[in-house]
Design an enzyme around this catalytic site. Structure first.
Site, PDB file in Angstrom:
ATOM      1  N   PHE A 180       0.924  -1.133   0.213  1.00 13.38           N
ATOM      2  CA  PHE A 180      -0.015   0.114   0.055  1.00 13.38           C
ATOM      3  C   PHE A 180       0.765   1.209   0.007  1.00 13.38           C
ATOM      4  O   PHE A 180       1.798   1.372   0.847  1.00 13.38           O
ATOM      5  CB  PHE A 180      -1.020   0.098   1.203  1.00 13.38           C
ATOM      6  CG  PHE A 180      -1.739   1.232   1.396  1.00 13.38           C
ATOM      7  CD1 PHE A 180      -2.896   1.256   0.521  1.00 13.38           C
ATOM      8  CD2 PHE A 180      -1.272   2.292   2.378  1.00 13.38           C
ATOM      9  CE1 PHE A 180      -3.790   2.736   0.590  1.00 13.38           C
ATOM     10  CE2 PHE A 180      -2.301   3.400   2.215  1.00 13.38           C
ATOM     11  CZ  PHE A 180      -3.467   3.574   1.598  1.00 13.38           C
ATOM     12  N   HIS A 194       3.031  -2.894   4.333  1.00 11.63           N
ATOM     13  CA  HIS A 194       2.191  -4.083   4.039  1.00 11.63           C
ATOM     14  C   HIS A 194       0.622  -3.985   3.384  1.00 11.63           C
ATOM     15  O   HIS A 194       0.166  -3.019   4.306  1.00 11.63           O
ATOM     16  CB  HIS A 194       2.493  -5.297   5.118  1.00 11.63           C
ATOM     17  CG  HIS A 194       3.754  -5.702   5.262  1.00 11.63           C
ATOM     18  ND1 HIS A 194       4.506  -6.523   4.326  1.00 11.63           N
ATOM     19  CD2 HIS A 194       4.665  -5.598   6.332  1.00 11.63           C
ATOM     20  CE1 HIS A 194       5.714  -6.664   4.697  1.00 11.63           C
ATOM     21  NE2 HIS A 194       5.815  -6.238   5.917  1.00 11.63           N
ATOM     22  N   TRP A 195       0.348  -4.657   2.310  1.00  8.21           N
ATOM     23  CA  TRP A 195      -1.027  -4.623   2.266  1.00  8.21           C
ATOM     24  C   TRP A 195      -1.647  -5.651   2.634  1.00  8.21           C
ATOM     25  O   TRP A 195      -1.222  -6.994   2.203  1.00  8.21           O
ATOM     26  CB  TRP A 195      -0.977  -4.664   0.550  1.00  8.21           C
ATOM     27  CG  TRP A 195      -2.347  -4.665   0.101  1.00  8.21           C
ATOM     28  CD1 TRP A 195      -3.721  -4.688   0.828  1.00  8.21           C
ATOM     29  CD2 TRP A 195      -2.910  -4.879  -1.200  1.00  8.21           C
ATOM     30  NE1 TRP A 195      -4.697  -4.844   0.072  1.00  8.21           N
ATOM     31  CE2 TRP A 195      -4.225  -4.668  -1.308  1.00  8.21           C
ATOM     32  CE3 TRP A 195      -2.230  -4.991  -2.469  1.00  8.21           C
ATOM     33  CZ2 TRP A 195      -5.134  -5.021  -2.331  1.00  8.21           C
ATOM     34  CZ3 TRP A 195      -2.942  -4.957  -3.564  1.00  8.21           C
ATOM     35  CH2 TRP A 195      -4.248  -4.964  -3.550  1.00  8.21           C
ATOM     36  N   GLY A 223      -7.862  -8.413   4.838  1.00 10.93           N
ATOM     37  CA  GLY A 223      -8.473  -8.301   5.992  1.00 10.93           C
ATOM     38  C   GLY A 223      -9.784  -7.402   5.762  1.00 10.93           C
ATOM     39  O   GLY A 223     -10.442  -7.439   4.692  1.00 10.93           O
ATOM     40  N   ASP A 241     -11.544  10.194  14.532  1.00  9.38           N
ATOM     41  CA  ASP A 241     -12.751   9.539  13.682  1.00  9.38           C
ATOM     42  C   ASP A 241     -12.517   8.311  13.989  1.00  9.38           C
ATOM     43  O   ASP A 241     -12.172   7.288  13.173  1.00  9.38           O
ATOM     44  CB  ASP A 241     -12.502   9.900  12.006  1.00  9.38           C
ATOM     45  CG  ASP A 241     -13.596   9.228  11.324  1.00  9.38           C
ATOM     46  OD1 ASP A 241     -14.593   8.918  11.841  1.00  9.38           O
ATOM     47  OD2 ASP A 241     -13.589   9.422   9.999  1.00  9.38           O
TER      48      ASP A 241
END
Length: 258
Positions: free
Chosen positions: A33, A70-71, A74, A160
């Site tokens: 990512f 790391h992608w 999930g 958020d």
């Protein structure tokens, strides 16, 4: 611009999002990512295990900085899963982290005081929104209670804590992502939104025991103050975007909490 960071065979595609600064990179079994010009805060979040691991950081010739994480496979948490002990523990870990606080201070973040939020609301609500009796009721509540919500423990707040920002990886590791709104403030900013949105009031005390603090009248007041503040800002924001269905949802929500 990003392709020359990789050997041939990498496939790079936009990851969506409001800024257009995020990308996916894939090569066979490898997945990353990528984000352009993310804050140095990301490195500390990664080191603390709060976001997926940072793999590398590189500076491009034009001065842009690209980070690769790391992608992970999930999913987002479902609203009903926000009651889980792991959520309370991760939020407590964030609020207790000295490295996170030190880095935000080094980046020049000032302590977010309730007076800042009240001024933003008072100057940001337009005539149409202020003409609503429930909005005036909410604004009066904020003005009347501002001197009663003083709190002197300042922590790193996410800002958020929507369930969409909680990522559970396939190996059952929980992360809190999307830190663009991070601030130094009263922990009740995060706790209030999470409890009001996701936890039945009769379970607040038990949830807070998992987090590690008691439910006091002062905490109740601080949480309500920040939730009313956020709700008024949501009403105005959706009005400005002509999203009247969502605006009316938050008006009804304001009725329910006041």
């Amino acid at each position: 611009m990003l392709e020359h960071l990789f050997d041939q065979g990498w496939e790079i595609s936009p990851a969506g999002g409001a800024t257009g600064e995020a990308f996916f990179a894939r090569h066979q079994e490898k997945k990353l990512f990528l984000k352009r010009n993310s804050s140095p805060f990301l490195a500390v979040l990664s080191a603390e295990g709060i976001v997926p691991k940072l793999v590398w950081t590189k500076r491009l010739e034009n001065g842009d900085v690209i980070t690769a994480q790391h992608w992970l496979n999930g999913r987002e948490l479902k609203p009903v899963e926000m009651t889980q002990q792991e959520v309370a523990k991760l939020l407590k870990k964030i609020h207790s982290s000295k490295p996170l606080l030190t880095m935000l201070e080094r980046l020049g973040k000032e302590r977010f005081q309730p007076e800042h939020m009240l001024t933003e609301i008072e100057t940001g609500l337009d005539f149409d929104v202020l003409s609503l009796p429930i909005v005036r009721h909410g604004l009066t509540f904020l003005q009347n209670e501002i001197d009663n919500i003083k709190h002197y423990e300042f922590v790193v707040c996410h800002g958020d804590v929507n369930h969409n920002n909680w990522l559970l990886s396939d190996n059952n590791q929980l992360y809190l992502i999307d830190w663009d709104g991070a601030m130094i403030g009263d922990p009740a900013i995060d706790i209030g939104l999470l409890l009001y949105w996701y936890i039945p009031e009769e379970d607040w005390e038990n949830w807070l025991l998992q987090y590690g603090i008691p439910l006091t009248d002062h905490l109740r007041l601080r949480m309500k103050w920040y939730v009313v503040s956020q709700t008024l800002m949501f009403i105005q924001w959706h009005k400005g975007k002509a999203r009247f269905h969502e605006m009316n949802h938050w008006i009804e929500y304001l009725h329910s909490i006041l």
